[in-house]
Design a protein around this motif. Structure first.
Motif, PDB file in Angstrom:
ATOM      1  N   UNK A  80     -33.540   4.589 -14.230  1.00 56.15           N
ATOM      2  CA  UNK A  80     -33.291   3.259 -14.772  1.00 56.15           C
ATOM      3  C   UNK A  80     -33.334   3.251 -16.300  1.00 56.15           C
ATOM      4  N   UNK A  81     -34.078   4.209 -16.841  1.00 54.24           N
ATOM      5  CA  UNK A  81     -34.252   4.254 -18.304  1.00 54.24           C
ATOM      6  C   UNK A  81     -33.033   4.824 -19.020  1.00 54.24           C
ATOM      7  N   UNK A  82     -32.282   5.702 -18.312  1.00 50.66           N
ATOM      8  CA  UNK A  82     -31.259   6.494 -19.005  1.00 50.66           C
ATOM      9  C   UNK A  82     -30.266   5.645 -19.802  1.00 50.66           C
ATOM     10  N   UNK A  83     -29.573   4.732 -19.132  1.00 48.84           N
ATOM     11  CA  UNK A  83     -28.535   3.981 -19.842  1.00 48.84           C
ATOM     12  C   UNK A  83     -29.083   3.118 -20.974  1.00 48.84           C
ATOM     13  N   UNK A  84     -30.142   2.325 -20.729  1.00 42.16           N
ATOM     14  CA  UNK A  84     -30.678   1.542 -21.864  1.00 42.16           C
ATOM     15  C   UNK A  84     -31.124   2.437 -23.014  1.00 42.16           C
ATOM     16  N   UNK A  85     -31.754   3.559 -22.691  1.00 38.52           N
ATOM     17  CA  UNK A  85     -32.255   4.443 -23.756  1.00 38.52           C
ATOM     18  C   UNK A  85     -31.097   5.043 -24.549  1.00 38.52           C
ATOM     19  N   UNK A  86     -30.052   5.468 -23.841  1.00 39.46           N
ATOM     20  CA  UNK A  86     -28.894   6.027 -24.530  1.00 39.46           C
ATOM     21  C   UNK A  86     -28.274   4.971 -25.444  1.00 39.46           C
ATOM     22  N   UNK A  87     -28.165   3.754 -24.922  1.00 41.99           N
ATOM     23  CA  UNK A  87     -27.598   2.667 -25.716  1.00 41.99           C
ATOM     24  C   UNK A  87     -28.420   2.432 -26.980  1.00 41.99           C
ATOM     25  N   UNK A  88     -29.720   2.328 -26.793  1.00 41.09           N
ATOM     26  CA  UNK A  88     -30.591   2.044 -27.925  1.00 41.09           C
ATOM     27  C   UNK A  88     -30.619   3.212 -28.915  1.00 41.09           C
ATOM     28  N   UNK A  89     -30.366   4.426 -28.403  1.00 35.67           N
ATOM     29  CA  UNK A  89     -30.473   5.621 -29.248  1.00 35.67           C
ATOM     30  C   UNK A  89     -29.276   5.781 -30.188  1.00 35.67           C
ATOM     31  N   UNK A  90     -28.164   5.105 -29.906  1.00 36.74           N
ATOM     32  CA  UNK A  90     -26.943   5.422 -30.667  1.00 36.74           C
ATOM     33  C   UNK A  90     -27.103   5.279 -32.173  1.00 36.74           C
ATOM     34  N   UNK A  91     -27.653   4.157 -32.610  1.00 39.03           N
ATOM     35  CA  UNK A  91     -27.740   3.952 -34.061  1.00 39.03           C
ATOM     36  C   UNK A  91     -28.706   4.947 -34.717  1.00 39.03           C
ATOM     37  N   UNK A  92     -29.948   5.054 -34.196  1.00 40.86           N
ATOM     38  CA  UNK A  92     -30.824   6.071 -34.806  1.00 40.86           C
ATOM     39  C   UNK A  92     -30.251   7.479 -34.715  1.00 40.86           C
ATOM     40  N   UNK A  93     -29.562   7.787 -33.612  1.00 37.37           N
ATOM     41  CA  UNK A  93     -28.957   9.113 -33.474  1.00 37.37           C
ATOM     42  C   UNK A  93     -27.954   9.347 -34.605  1.00 37.37           C
ATOM     43  N   UNK A  94     -27.115   8.351 -34.816  1.00 36.78           N
ATOM     44  CA  UNK A  94     -26.104   8.483 -35.862  1.00 36.78           C
ATOM     45  C   UNK A  94     -26.757   8.688 -37.223  1.00 36.78           C
ATOM     46  N   UNK A  95     -27.808   7.911 -37.478  1.00 35.68           N
ATOM     47  CA  UNK A  95     -28.471   8.021 -38.781  1.00 35.68           C
ATOM     48  C   UNK A  95     -29.146   9.388 -38.930  1.00 35.68           C
ATOM     49  N   UNK A  96     -29.799   9.840 -37.858  1.00 25.67           N
ATOM     50  CA  UNK A  96     -30.503  11.127 -37.941  1.00 25.67           C
ATOM     51  C   UNK A  96     -29.508  12.277 -38.120  1.00 25.67           C
ATOM     52  N   UNK A  97     -28.365  12.220 -37.425  1.00 26.37           N
ATOM     53  CA  UNK A  97     -27.354  13.277 -37.586  1.00 26.37           C
ATOM     54  C   UNK A  97     -26.914  13.356 -39.047  1.00 26.37           C
TER      55      UNK A  97
END
Lengths: 334, 323
Positions: free
Chosen positions: A200-217
């Protein structure tokens, strides 16, 4: 180091005091009040005044603030005007979901972002570099709620790989210990419940991760590029060290410094940014509750929430500073 | 046979246009000898040395072409694969860089930076490596080495940092040491100490040393033979005494004349070489030094002169006549 941490913790007290005062005043200055929210259009001036009196809102602000502070120091955040349940109880039920979501998102963002950023820098000008730079730009630009519905539509509705809503399948009767569902499943040995909660966590977590992921990359890429041009990397290579040592000890240890700072700053934003994601995935976290509480001018809940987020934010950034001191001897405090 | 034999080394950078940074450089280094590569900024000294150990940025990609050969004990360094080169670097050939502060990793203790070479090439454990690192620091003249091992680069003085870098370079007793302007970032008294240290290490270990410098004073004090570089080419090559006694190429003469002398007469002016290193491309047809040369004649602009002579060779059609 110990003394440094103690000193930093002591510095938190005035910070939080000032913050609570400003926010308290600001919140109570907002137009409308709980009495309007509760009584709506049917309220007469008399009933409103009565309700304000019952809630203690007719007293001077400094008295109200004093009462709030006194309660807070005993660990009591008061009772929600809207649900009539203690704020602490409400939080204990809802915060774990948000924390679970935020931590998962951070793990995804860090775990993917740092290696991707590194590879993009090493293969500068290559396909991976271009796609990660373009991808991260996209990640920052696309609004969370658009992305959330898109991801949900594709991976939950069309493909059916993951559940589309909630934190746990209703068919599973899991024992609750901490309200961290995944952790509960592990603690009680109910593995199917833990796996289901994780799913149940996967999709919400992936969604929430996009912006920080982009910034960290992007941060990692820029930082690694800078370090690659440093003389000490050449020195390390001139020593004939293995690729692994050069990468770990000489490139990444230096390149991660700014990234660590960024991660600290991102964490606070994530906690409050989880609201939208939680709404789309009907994920019972604190987000929806806070949105309702704003509508209802539920002062105790809002104050409690703000203080809580502030404490977490400040603590995370303290941890970042401590980590910084560990990684970089030049800023180490004696 | 010489320990290192560089034959016709060339380096071309392919950028917007091709830049030939090093062109046909040949020299040899015997074990236990010190060979100087001398020239002003941008003449190709550092590029030459980095190309030898495969550390030019983007070396072996299509952006940088390296040709010629560099036989180290029979093995052509320019053709060796990455694994072989990694095994050689730090163990057989070590390098000392110019700016000791930026050449040391700021977030790793000195001790670890010395020990990692030993651990990598000698296959010894951490404790043994630490013990030997302390010995090395002691050998290069760093007092209280045990304590220094735990310190970070920013806690050391400039001279100490360069000593630490030298300790890392000599850790595995390499057969060839390449020092790229090791004293440039240091003040004069420290410079002398570092040169003395290098001299001592060469004498004790029988290490061959390539000394890259723009400072003829360093050459005079240290080198057995000298190669003067200009615009990526060797313009004069001779033994130290021969070069100082009979400088032949106008550029070498210019370099010598631009050294301030203590025994100069009062009021005597320094004679600098006019101009600066020109764009190499524009003059590729003739002698690159011609535009700055007082002795330039018509033929200087037509064809590049070849390197003439065996023991004392020079690349000039109108050489300085030394009385």
């Amino acid at each position: 180091m110990f003394r440094y941490i103690v000193r930093r913790l002591l510095q938190l007290i005035p910070t939080l005091l000032g913050l609570s005062l400003i926010l308290f005043l600001w919140l109570h200055r907002l137009p409308g009040g709980p009495e309007t929210a509760i009584l709506g259009e049917r309220g007469t001036p008399e009933t409103r005044a009565q309700l304000r009196h019952d809630l203690g809102l007719d007293q001077p602000l400094w008295v109200q603030y004093g009462r709030f502070m006194k309660r807070m120091f005993t660990g009591d955040l008061g009772v929600s005007i809207n649900t009539h349940r203690p704020v602490v109880t409400e939080f204990m039920e809802r915060f774990p979901g948000t924390v679970e979501l935020t931590v998962s998102a951070l793990i995804i963002a860090i775990g993917l972002g740092i290696p991707l950023g590194y590879l993009a820098a090493r293969k500068r000008g290559g396909l991976l570099d271009y796609s990660s730079v373009a991808g991260s730009l996209l990640g920052v630009c696309v609004p969370i709620f658009v992305l959330a519905y898109l991801i949900k539509e594709v991976f939950a509705v069309k493909l059916g790989w993951f559940p589309s809503a909630g934190r746990q399948d209703v068919a599973i009767d899991a024992t609750r210990v901490t309200n961290f569902y995944v952790l509960d499943g592990i603690l009680t040995g109910e593995w199917d419940a833990a796996a289901d909660a994780l799913k149940h966590l996967v999709l919400p977590a992936v969604t929430l991760a996009t912006i920080p992921l982009a910034i960290i990359v992007r941060m990692t890429r820029a930082s690694v590029l800078e370090v690659l041009g440093e003389d000490y990397v050449r020195t390390a290579q001139a020593k004939g060290l293995t690729e692994r040592t050069v990468r770990g000890r000489h490139i990444m240890r230096n390149a991660l410094l700014p990234v660590v700072t960024t991660i600290g700053l991102l964490t606070g934003g994530l906690l409050s940014g989880a609201v939208l994601t939680e709404t789309v995935y009907a994920f019972t976290g604190i987000g929806q509750f806070i949105a309702e509480s704003i509508d209802h001018r539920d002062y105790p809940v809002l104050m409690g929430f703000i203080m809580f987020v502030a404490i977490i934010y400040v603590t995370v950034n303290l941890l970042v500073d401590v980590a910084y001191g560990v990684i970089d001897p030049r800023v180490r405090v004696r | 046979m010489a320990l290192l034999e560089v034959e016709d080394l060339g380096v071309t950078f392919h950028a917007d246009r091709d830049v030939r940074a090093v062109d046909g450089v040949s020299f040899a280094v015997d074990a236990g000898k010190v060979v100087g590569l001398v020239g002003e900024s941008g003449c190709g000294k550092s590029v030459t040395s980095l190309a030898l150990i495969g550390l030019l940025p983007n070396q072996n990609t299509k952006r940088v072409r390296v040709d010629g050969s560099a036989k180290f004990d029979g093995l052509d360094l320019l053709r060796a694969d990455r694994r072989t080169l990694r095994d050689i670097r730090g163990r057989e050939i070590a390098m000392i860089f110019q700016d000791p502060l930026s050449s040391l990793n700021p977030v790793v203790p000195i001790g670890v930076q010395v020990a990692e070479v030993l651990i990598r090439h000698r296959g010894i454990g951490k404790h043994e490596a630490e013990r030997r690192s302390a010995e090395l620091l002691d050998r290069v003249g760093i007092p209280d080495p045990r304590r220094r091992l735990k310190e970070y680069p920013h806690q050391l003085s400039g001279g100490m940092r360069q000593r630490a870098l030298i300790a890392m370079a000599v850790a595995c007793r390499p057969r060839l040491l390449i020092a790229d302007e090791p004293t440039t970032a240091l003040d004069v008294t420290i410079q002398a100490q570092i040169l003395e240290l290098l001299k001592e290490l060469v004498r004790e270990d029988g290490t061959a040393l390539i000394m890259i410098t723009h400072d003829l004073g360093v050459v005079a004090g240290l080198c057995d033979s000298v190669n003067v570089l200009y615009a990526g080419r060797v313009v004069e090559s001779a033994g130290r005494h021969e070069l100082f006694a009979h400088p032949t190429h106008p550029y070498t003469v210019g370099l010598l004349n631009s050294i301030p002398r203590l025994d100069a007469l009062r009021g005597e002016e320094l004679t600098p070489i006019r101009g600066s290193v020109r764009d190499v491309l524009a003059w590729s047809a003739g002698c690159a030094f011609a535009p700055r040369c007082d002795r330039a004649i018509e033929t200087c602009l037509t064809g590049p002169p070849s390197l003439e002579g065996t023991n004392h060779s020079f690349r000039c059609v109108n050489p300085e006549v030394v009385p």
